[in-house]
Design a protein around this motif. Structure first.
Motif, PDB file in Angstrom:
ATOM      1  N   LEU A   1      11.642 -39.175   1.078  1.00 40.33           N
ATOM      2  CA  LEU A   1      10.976 -37.974   1.244  1.00 40.33           C
ATOM      3  C   LEU A   1      11.204 -37.723   2.636  1.00 40.33           C
ATOM      4  CD1 LEU A   1       7.970 -38.535  -1.022  1.00 40.33           C
ATOM      5  CD2 LEU A   1      10.174 -37.451  -1.539  1.00 40.33           C
ATOM      6  N   CYS A   2      11.826 -36.360   2.910  1.00 43.02           N
ATOM      7  CA  CYS A   2      12.166 -35.994   4.423  1.00 43.02           C
ATOM      8  C   CYS A   2      11.361 -34.544   4.651  1.00 43.02           C
ATOM      9  CB  CYS A   2      13.458 -35.961   4.747  1.00 43.02           C
ATOM     10  SG  CYS A   2      14.447 -37.758   4.485  1.00 43.02           S
TER      11      CYS A   2
ATOM     12  N   ALA B   1      23.619 -35.000  12.842  1.00 46.19           N
ATOM     13  CA  ALA B   1      23.885 -36.668  12.643  1.00 46.19           C
ATOM     14  C   ALA B   1      22.885 -37.286  11.840  1.00 46.19           C
ATOM     15  CB  ALA B   1      23.710 -37.366  13.924  1.00 46.19           C
ATOM     16  N   VAL B   2      21.648 -36.691  11.761  1.00 44.60           N
ATOM     17  CA  VAL B   2      20.799 -37.137  10.795  1.00 44.60           C
ATOM     18  C   VAL B   2      21.120 -36.751   9.438  1.00 44.60           C
ATOM     19  CG1 VAL B   2      18.252 -36.859  10.284  1.00 44.60           C
ATOM     20  CG2 VAL B   2      18.807 -37.450  12.430  1.00 44.60           C
ATOM     21  N   LEU B   3      21.329 -35.395   9.290  1.00 42.43           N
ATOM     22  CA  LEU B   3      21.732 -34.994   8.085  1.00 42.43           C
ATOM     23  C   LEU B   3      22.881 -35.716   7.262  1.00 42.43           C
ATOM     24  CD1 LEU B   3      21.445 -31.011   8.328  1.00 42.43           C
ATOM     25  CD2 LEU B   3      20.022 -32.574   7.042  1.00 42.43           C
ATOM     26  N   GLN B   4      23.782 -35.967   8.352  1.00 42.68           N
ATOM     27  CA  GLN B   4      25.112 -36.744   7.693  1.00 42.68           C
ATOM     28  C   GLN B   4      24.790 -38.039   7.202  1.00 42.68           C
ATOM     29  OE1 GLN B   4      28.523 -35.427   7.660  1.00 42.68           O
ATOM     30  NE2 GLN B   4      28.449 -37.158   6.233  1.00 42.68           N
TER      31      GLN B   4
ATOM     32  N   VAL C   1      12.929 -42.734  15.175  1.00 40.51           N
ATOM     33  CA  VAL C   1      12.571 -44.018  15.049  1.00 40.51           C
ATOM     34  C   VAL C   1      11.816 -43.952  13.598  1.00 40.51           C
ATOM     35  CG1 VAL C   1      10.724 -45.751  15.658  1.00 40.51           C
ATOM     36  CG2 VAL C   1      12.139 -44.772  17.325  1.00 40.51           C
ATOM     37  N   ALA C   2      11.120 -42.959  13.151  1.00 40.31           N
ATOM     38  CA  ALA C   2      10.332 -42.820  11.975  1.00 40.31           C
ATOM     39  C   ALA C   2      11.589 -42.833  10.772  1.00 40.31           C
ATOM     40  CB  ALA C   2       9.693 -41.608  11.796  1.00 40.31           C
ATOM     41  N   ILE C   3      12.596 -42.166  11.046  1.00 36.84           N
ATOM     42  CA  ILE C   3      13.622 -42.201   9.976  1.00 36.84           C
ATOM     43  C   ILE C   3      14.215 -43.503   9.854  1.00 36.84           C
ATOM     44  CG2 ILE C   3      16.004 -41.230   9.472  1.00 36.84           C
ATOM     45  CD1 ILE C   3      14.859 -38.752  10.711  1.00 36.84           C
TER      46      ILE C   3
ATOM     47  N   LEU D   1      14.386 -46.007   6.491  1.00 33.76           N
ATOM     48  CA  LEU D   1      15.615 -46.250   5.967  1.00 33.76           C
ATOM     49  C   LEU D   1      15.706 -47.997   5.974  1.00 33.76           C
ATOM     50  CD1 LEU D   1      17.912 -43.914   7.612  1.00 33.76           C
ATOM     51  CD2 LEU D   1      17.236 -43.890   5.104  1.00 33.76           C
ATOM     52  N   ALA D   2      15.199 -48.630   6.736  1.00 33.80           N
ATOM     53  CA  ALA D   2      15.274 -50.138   6.853  1.00 33.80           C
ATOM     54  C   ALA D   2      14.695 -50.821   5.611  1.00 33.80           C
ATOM     55  CB  ALA D   2      14.371 -50.601   8.084  1.00 33.80           C
ATOM     56  N   LYS D   3      13.982 -50.283   4.866  1.00 34.00           N
ATOM     57  CA  LYS D   3      13.314 -50.547   3.558  1.00 34.00           C
ATOM     58  C   LYS D   3      14.142 -50.544   2.285  1.00 34.00           C
ATOM     59  CE  LYS D   3       8.403 -50.477   4.968  1.00 34.00           C
ATOM     60  NZ  LYS D   3       7.212 -50.508   4.844  1.00 34.00           N
TER      61      LYS D   3
END
Length: 91
Positions: free
Chosen positions: A19-20, A34-37, A5-7, A11-13
């Protein structure tokens, strides 16, 4: 789920810089990949610069540039001439 949810909120903005800090740290293997991709695709499609901070050495193989830090000092700064596709990374 909180990490995903935080990611998604970040990304929505449509940021130019993302920065991760350990984006795969609390995720299972499949979700982590999946997150890395998604981060990789975002950079290629939208031109977002993504800085991933991680202790996972395998992830560095997919990066365009790898900066290693030890004791608060830059130890090395290297361009990766042949990044490995995310789907081929194993950890």
């Amino acid at each position: 789920e909180q990490q995903r949810v935080a990611i998604a909120r970040a990304l929505a903005k449509n940021p130019k810089l993302l920065l991760c800090d350990e984006p795969t740290g609390a995720l299972d293997y499949r979700t982590g990949k999946a997150v890395l991709q998604m981060l990789y695709d975002l950079g290629r499609k939208d031109g977002t610069t993504t800085l991933v901070i991680t202790h996972n050495q395998a992830i560095a193989r997919a990066a365009d540039r790898v900066i290693r830090i030890r004791s608060g000092q830059i130890e090395s700064d290297e361009r990766n001439q042949d990044p490995v596709p995310v789907e081929k990374i194993e950890w």
